[in-house]
Design an enzyme around this catalytic site. Structure first.
Site, PDB file in Angstrom:
ATOM      1  N   GLU A 323      65.148   7.717  65.360  1.00  0.00           N
ATOM      2  CA  GLU A 323      66.452   8.259  66.415  1.00  0.00           C
ATOM      3  C   GLU A 323      66.573   6.972  67.368  1.00  0.00           C
ATOM      4  O   GLU A 323      67.682   7.031  68.026  1.00  0.00           O
ATOM      5  CB  GLU A 323      65.711   9.401  67.217  1.00  0.00           C
ATOM      6  CG  GLU A 323      66.964  10.311  67.577  1.00  0.00           C
ATOM      7  CD  GLU A 323      66.455  11.688  67.915  1.00  0.00           C
ATOM      8  OE1 GLU A 323      65.914  11.807  69.151  1.00  0.00           O
ATOM      9  OE2 GLU A 323      66.826  12.833  67.357  1.00  0.00           O
ATOM     10  N   HIS A 354      46.619  11.197  46.549  1.00  0.00           N
ATOM     11  CA  HIS A 354      46.687  12.258  45.580  1.00  0.00           C
ATOM     12  C   HIS A 354      48.381  12.808  45.435  1.00  0.00           C
ATOM     13  O   HIS A 354      48.687  13.930  44.748  1.00  0.00           O
ATOM     14  CB  HIS A 354      45.763  13.566  45.661  1.00  0.00           C
ATOM     15  CG  HIS A 354      44.472  12.931  45.929  1.00  0.00           C
ATOM     16  ND1 HIS A 354      43.508  12.873  44.916  1.00  0.00           N
ATOM     17  CD2 HIS A 354      43.675  12.757  46.933  1.00  0.00           C
ATOM     18  CE1 HIS A 354      42.456  12.376  45.195  1.00  0.00           C
ATOM     19  NE2 HIS A 354      42.492  12.395  46.591  1.00  0.00           N
ATOM     20  N   LYS A 463      75.148  19.597  64.683  1.00  0.00           N
ATOM     21  CA  LYS A 463      75.010  20.588  65.564  1.00  0.00           C
ATOM     22  C   LYS A 463      76.478  21.591  65.615  1.00  0.00           C
ATOM     23  O   LYS A 463      76.612  22.670  65.682  1.00  0.00           O
ATOM     24  CB  LYS A 463      74.531  20.310  66.579  1.00  0.00           C
ATOM     25  CG  LYS A 463      73.270  19.727  66.980  1.00  0.00           C
ATOM     26  CD  LYS A 463      72.866  19.261  68.364  1.00  0.00           C
ATOM     27  CE  LYS A 463      71.349  18.721  68.326  1.00  0.00           C
ATOM     28  NZ  LYS A 463      71.017  18.241  69.691  1.00  0.00           N
TER      29      LYS A 463
END
Ligand code: F6P
Length: 477
Positions: A323, A354, A463
């Site tokens: 950001e 893994h 948004k």
């Protein structure tokens, strides 16, 4: 081909430079950074350091600490350092230390009451997202000593099933909530805050606090003025864990550990402020990230924690780096034609061995790694901790050296850049020091790249569109 430039491979660098293992490392404040397995020659390292001079890093650091508007698009200073500064510090006319110390004392007093049980609360909902969640959650997890009267439940993205479960399991009469939101307008946070307010029921306001830079909105929500824990608007969300946004973490780990966290960060600030003299960890990390991104043209960085208490470090760093540095224009609003933030990913050490390490070892792409660990921890299974440390060292060696003595399908090219960052034993002070150093590494890199590390306009369009779509969904169109 790894090298964009003509730097020799890692193994060759070790063979031709016996002092490499000793010299390509930096020890500061309990932490040791070993960057000898980054394919970089001594001459290259020297030229990297000259970058800081040509970029004017010293002057940029002075501007940061003087409270100048380094956040150019929002015409704001970035004074997260003031949140952990000692009485008598000064960061220019915009930061009133008396007010900041008063704000700190208020949320620390609440944290003490929550921690020792005198608040009467057994559970605390921390409702916040992004910087209002990631940093505090990391601190609470890393420094948790199970000696708090209050359990903290972290609510960030909208998860109705989990919220239902919490409402079944917890007692509203002994549960409080912290609404952590700088803007006090973030959809996810306000949606959950409204639902929690309803669930807490009668007298909710006595058990609710707002950690925000927008006291007006908090009071409109119904939070009493003396339950609004303010912090200044010159603190960016991803840099706010040191403010009242950290109150839930302080409640969990206790005010004393939180104070030591602040003290460690303050020490990193002092070192960074004078890093022109002797390069701080922040500057060295910035230069290495610059080298990996711009000279080797590698667009990812994996952060893998072999210290289980730092499992959430990668998540915090994702926001802090991406950001802050994920920008497309420079400080003069000119479009950039060079790469900026790498993709940060990661998680816990052997878990990732893994899942993704196969691709990292034998895949055709080169993904540099930062392996973070500790020499020891205090618990009943010291041999488990030793195993974690052994895996960290083994992976550093395997990524750097590869394998060539097996069948073709068993071999690994190696020459994969890997640095290790090891602390003797993690504690509040050296965690605070590291997190502040990482903030300064991001700032230093933004100076090298000529970009604004403190705004985040790129998150606004999503948004806006979501709000538009949501209203159409609700109206059935
Ligand atoms: O992701 C955008 C952002 O503004 C972050 O920078 C911030 O940490 C997060 O949303 C939450 O914002 P607020 O603290 O204002 O709720």
């Amino acid at each position: 081909m790894l090298q964009k430039n003509d730097t020799p491979g890692i193994a060759e660098l070790f063979e031709s430079d016996p002092g490499r293992e000793q010299d390509f490392r930096l020890r500061q404040s309990d932490w040791e950074l070993d960057y000898s397995r980054i394919p970089l020659e001594r001459a290259g390292l020297t030229s990297l350091h000259t970058l800081t001079e040509s970029a004017g890093l010293g002057a940029a650091v002075a501007r940061l600490f003087a409270g100048e508007s380094v956040n150019t698009s929002e015409r704001q200073p970035a004074l997260h350092m003031a949140l952990r500064a000692e009485e008598g510090s000064s960061f220019g006319p915009g930061a009133d230390m008396a007010t900041l110390l008063r704000q700190r004392q208020r949320f620390m007093d609440l944290a003490a009451r929550l921690h020792d049980g005198s608040s009467g609360l057994t559970d605390l909902l921390h409702i916040g997202i992004g910087g209002s969640d990631l940093g505090p959650r990391l601190v609470a997890d890393a420094l948790n000593a199970d000696d708090s009267a209050v359990r903290v439940h972290w609510l960030s993205t909208l998860d109705g099933r989990r919220f239902e479960r919490l409402c079944r399991e917890l007692d509203p009469a002994t549960t409080g909530m912290v609404m952590a939101s700088k803007s006090f307008s973030t959809e996810e946070t306000m949606t959950q805050a409204r639902a929690a307010r309803q669930w807490l029921g009668e007298g909710w306001a006595k058990r609710a606090w707002a950690a925000t830079a927008n006291a007006g909105r908090a009071e409109e929500f119904g939070v009493p003025a003396d339950h609004v824990l303010e912090f200044p608007s010159f603190v960016g969300g991803r840099y706010s864990l040191w403010s009242s946004v950290g109150v839930s973490a302080a409640a969990r780990i206790g005010p004393e550990r939180f104070r030591r966290l602040l003290a460690g960060a303050e020490r990193a600030d002092r070192e960074f402020a004078r890093s022109e003299q002797d390069p701080s960890m922040a500057v060295v990390l910035a230069l290495l990230m610059h080298y990996l991104r711009r000279d080797l043209d590698l667009n990812t960085l994996g952060v893998v924690s072999y210290e289980p208490r730092l499992a959430l470090l990668a998540g915090h760093l994702q926001q802090l780096v991406m950001e802050s540095l994920g920008k497309g224009v420079d400080l003069d609003d000119r479009p950039l034609d060079v790469p900026t933030a790498p993709l940060i990913y990661g998680g816990r050490g052997t878990d990732l061995q893994h899942s993704i390490f196969q691709a990292l070892h034998q895949g055709r792409d080169t993904h540099p790694l930062l392996l973070v660990g500790s020499l020891r921890d205090r618990h009943a299974y010291p041999e488990w901790h030793q195993a974690q440390y052994a895996h960290l060292l083994a992976q550093a060696r395997a990524f750097a050296n590869g394998r060539s003595d097996g069948e073709i399908y068993q071999n690994m090219p190696g020459n994969r850049p890997v640095a290790t960052l090891i602390v003797d034993e993690l504690d509040s002070d050296n965690l605070g020091w590291l997190l502040a150093s990482l903030e300064h590494a991001v700032y230093a890199l933004s100076v090298l790249w000529g970009i604004n590390a403190f705004d985040q306009w790129g998150v606004e369009e999503g948004k806006r569109l979501a709000a538009e779509i949501r209203s159409r969904l609700q109206s059935g169109t």
